[in-house]
Design a protein around this motif. Structure first.
Motif, PDB file in Angstrom:
ATOM      1  N   UNK A 175      -6.648   9.475  -1.040  1.00  0.00           N
ATOM      2  CA  UNK A 175      -6.631   7.823  -0.510  1.00  0.00           C
ATOM      3  C   UNK A 175      -7.183   7.091  -1.674  1.00  0.00           C
ATOM      4  N   UNK A 176      -7.358   5.812  -1.530  1.00  0.00           N
ATOM      5  CA  UNK A 176      -8.065   4.775  -2.448  1.00  0.00           C
ATOM      6  C   UNK A 176      -9.486   5.063  -2.303  1.00  0.00           C
ATOM      7  N   UNK A 177     -10.000   5.409  -1.178  1.00  0.00           N
ATOM      8  CA  UNK A 177     -11.337   5.672  -0.874  1.00  0.00           C
ATOM      9  C   UNK A 177     -11.813   7.051  -1.663  1.00  0.00           C
ATOM     10  N   UNK A 178     -11.023   8.161  -1.915  1.00  0.00           N
ATOM     11  CA  UNK A 178     -11.303   9.239  -2.550  1.00  0.00           C
ATOM     12  C   UNK A 178     -11.264   8.928  -4.167  1.00  0.00           C
ATOM     13  N   UNK A 210       4.756   7.180  -8.389  1.00  0.00           N
ATOM     14  CA  UNK A 210       5.451   6.015  -7.608  1.00  0.00           C
ATOM     15  C   UNK A 210       6.951   5.981  -8.327  1.00  0.00           C
ATOM     16  N   UNK A 211       7.017   5.895  -9.470  1.00  0.00           N
ATOM     17  CA  UNK A 211       8.073   5.786 -10.101  1.00  0.00           C
ATOM     18  C   UNK A 211       9.107   6.955  -9.803  1.00  0.00           C
ATOM     19  N   UNK A 212       8.730   8.042  -9.871  1.00  0.00           N
ATOM     20  CA  UNK A 212       9.319   9.255  -9.376  1.00  0.00           C
ATOM     21  C   UNK A 212       9.672   9.637  -7.924  1.00  0.00           C
ATOM     22  N   UNK A 213       9.384   8.730  -7.229  1.00  0.00           N
ATOM     23  CA  UNK A 213       9.429   8.472  -5.705  1.00  0.00           C
ATOM     24  C   UNK A 213       8.737   9.828  -4.870  1.00  0.00           C
ATOM     25  N   UNK A 214       7.655  10.163  -5.638  1.00  0.00           N
ATOM     26  CA  UNK A 214       6.977  11.239  -4.832  1.00  0.00           C
ATOM     27  C   UNK A 214       5.648  10.577  -3.889  1.00  0.00           C
ATOM     28  N   UNK A 215       5.325   9.454  -4.169  1.00  0.00           N
ATOM     29  CA  UNK A 215       4.669   8.621  -3.332  1.00  0.00           C
ATOM     30  C   UNK A 215       5.323   7.341  -3.076  1.00  0.00           C
ATOM     31  N   UNK A 216       4.658   6.540  -2.109  1.00  0.00           N
ATOM     32  CA  UNK A 216       5.158   5.030  -2.103  1.00  0.00           C
ATOM     33  C   UNK A 216       4.242   4.082  -2.612  1.00  0.00           C
ATOM     34  N   UNK A 217       3.181   4.208  -3.007  1.00  0.00           N
ATOM     35  CA  UNK A 217       2.357   3.198  -3.532  1.00  0.00           C
ATOM     36  C   UNK A 217       1.234   3.874  -4.343  1.00  0.00           C
TER      37      UNK A 217
END
Length: 443
Positions: A175-178, A210-217
């Motif tokens: 997460x962003x917090x991490x 993100x570019x490789x569609x592994x995560x969304x943001x």
């Protein structure tokens, strides 16, 4: 209802939603992602640009409107086995067929269900797999020194995640917090500048995913950059440069030759250690150079030819030898024998640059008692500052209109700054831009 009206009704049902008196298309037309480049201009791309594009995953992508939210949502990228092919033509042949067939299916009303997974197969990447995946891509797209810095920072972040219990978790669990917690630890131990550098590389890491569609943001993009005062390489005065060069000519000739490339040739340290014999085109006064802004030929000024190239016969050496090495002559510059492989490898450019920086500190800084702000790179600042003052005085003496802008234009052709305002700020930072003396206004 007659047959004509029934047909039109089905057409509209399969393509549009009627909402608030507006038609909304249920899907976007499928398109092909080609590694971030325009394949129509493929022939104009450099070999490096083509290599970078082919190192990425190519696929067909489209979006479908979720009937519950009314929003278009990106669907699972379709790759087939296109990425097993190593040529642009091979990949396009497969992806074009997939795109056309998908377009036809969508027009026929074959839409994905709301329960379909909208992410690619890579969504299930573990922490270890995600880091290896990104590093493999980055190694093909970054220069050696940039990749080494990137890799070191990313590996330290991975170690942090594993210590926090992310060993077997999915990369999407971070997460962003991490990330913020990790950056705060760096800030406490080092400096705002180092914290910002780590933030930049972590943002680049998640951007690839993100570019490789592994995560969304990209969870790092919303973490702010802290204000910092970057350390500057303080320029030497003209007298100091003259004293340094006179001393080196007597006590360390090859260090003088190295410094001459920075001062007279305006090379950066890393660019000098990259030069191989085959890069030098002395008859054309050019050196094929890998620089911060790209790969191109840099001009060799006559003063550098007189100070170095007319004194060294490069034809005696192997064309693959590095121009500057610890041997005080062109050579391979190999590492000691590796205990595991039993082989020698070429010393990294980062270590080669570090060697010359330490040699300068030992020989020059110790002799003249210069501060830590004075480095071997300071010579480039000194040269650019002197060139500005010389051009400024020449244009002013010749009564050339807008003489200051002309001088700034000249420097900008060398430094590649985006505009004269940026050049002026740079010259002010290194102490070579001054306004007219205001003493007369205070009399």
């Amino acid at each position: 209802m007659n047959k004509k009206h029934l047909f039109l009704s089905k057409v509209y049902d399969s393509v549009y939603d009627f909402e608030k008196m507006k038609y909304k298309k249920k899907y976007s037309e499928p398109k092909i992602y080609t590694g971030g480049v325009d394949v129509k201009k493929w022939s104009k791309l450099s070999e490096r640009q083509k290599k970078i594009a082919l190192s990425k995953q190519w696929y067909v992508y489209f979006s479908f409107r979720n009937p519950e939210t009314g929003l278009l949502e990106r669907q699972t990228p379709i790759k087939g086995n296109a990425n097993s092919l190593k040529t642009k033509e091979g990949r396009l042949e497969i992806l074009t067929i997939l795109r056309n067939n998908l377009s036809l299916a969508l027009k026929e009303g074959l839409f994905p269900t709301t329960n379909d997974n909208n992410l690619s197969d890579e969504e299930n990447l573990t922490i270890e797999e995600a880091f290896n995946y990104v590093l493999k891509i980055k190694k093909n797209t970054l220069a050696e020194s940039s990749f080494n810095n990137f890799e070191n920072r990313i590996i330290r972040f991975k170690k942090f995640l594993i210590e926090k219990g992310f060993q077997n978790k999915n990369i999407s669990a971070v997460t962003k917090k991490d990330v913020s917690n990790y950056l705060n630890i760096i800030l406490e131990k080092t400096s705002p500048s180092n914290r910002n550098n780590n933030r930049t590389d972590l943002s680049s890491f998640f951007s690839v995913l993100v570019n490789e569609d592994v995560i969304t943001q990209n969870i790092v993009s919303k973490i702010p950059v802290l204000k910092s005062s970057p350390q500057k390489n303080k320029a030497f005065t003209e007298d100091e440069v003259q004293n340094i060069f006179e001393y080196l000519k007597e006590n360390d000739l090859w260090l003088y030759y190295f410094c001459a490339h920075i001062y007279y040739g305006l090379f950066r340290n890393i660019e000098v250690v990259r030069i191989q014999i085959k890069d030098v085109k002395i008859n054309e006064q050019l050196i094929h150079s890998k620089t911060k802004t790209g790969i191109y030929y840099k001009q060799i000024p006559k003063i550098l030819i007189n100070e170095f190239y007319n004194k060294i016969d490069l034809s005696e050496y192997n064309k693959d030898y590095f121009l500057f090495t610890k041997d005080n002559e062109p050579s391979q510059w190999l590492t000691p024998v590796n205990t595991k492989s039993g082989k020698k490898t070429t010393t990294t450019e980062t270590n080669r640059r570090s060697y010359w920086g330490k040699r300068f500190s030992k020989i020059v800084k110790k002799k003249f008692n210069f501060s830590s702000d004075h480095t071997i790179y300071s010579l480039r600042h000194s040269a650019i500052g002197k060139m500005f003052l010389v051009k400024l005085n020449d244009y002013k003496k010749d009564d050339i209109p807008n003489f200051e802008e002309k001088a700034l234009d000249f420097i900008r052709t060398i430094t590649n700054h985006k505009d004269n305002k940026t050049v002026k700020n740079y010259l002010r930072e290194i102490g070579y831009y001054k306004i007219e003396d205001w003493s007369d206004t205070l009399k």
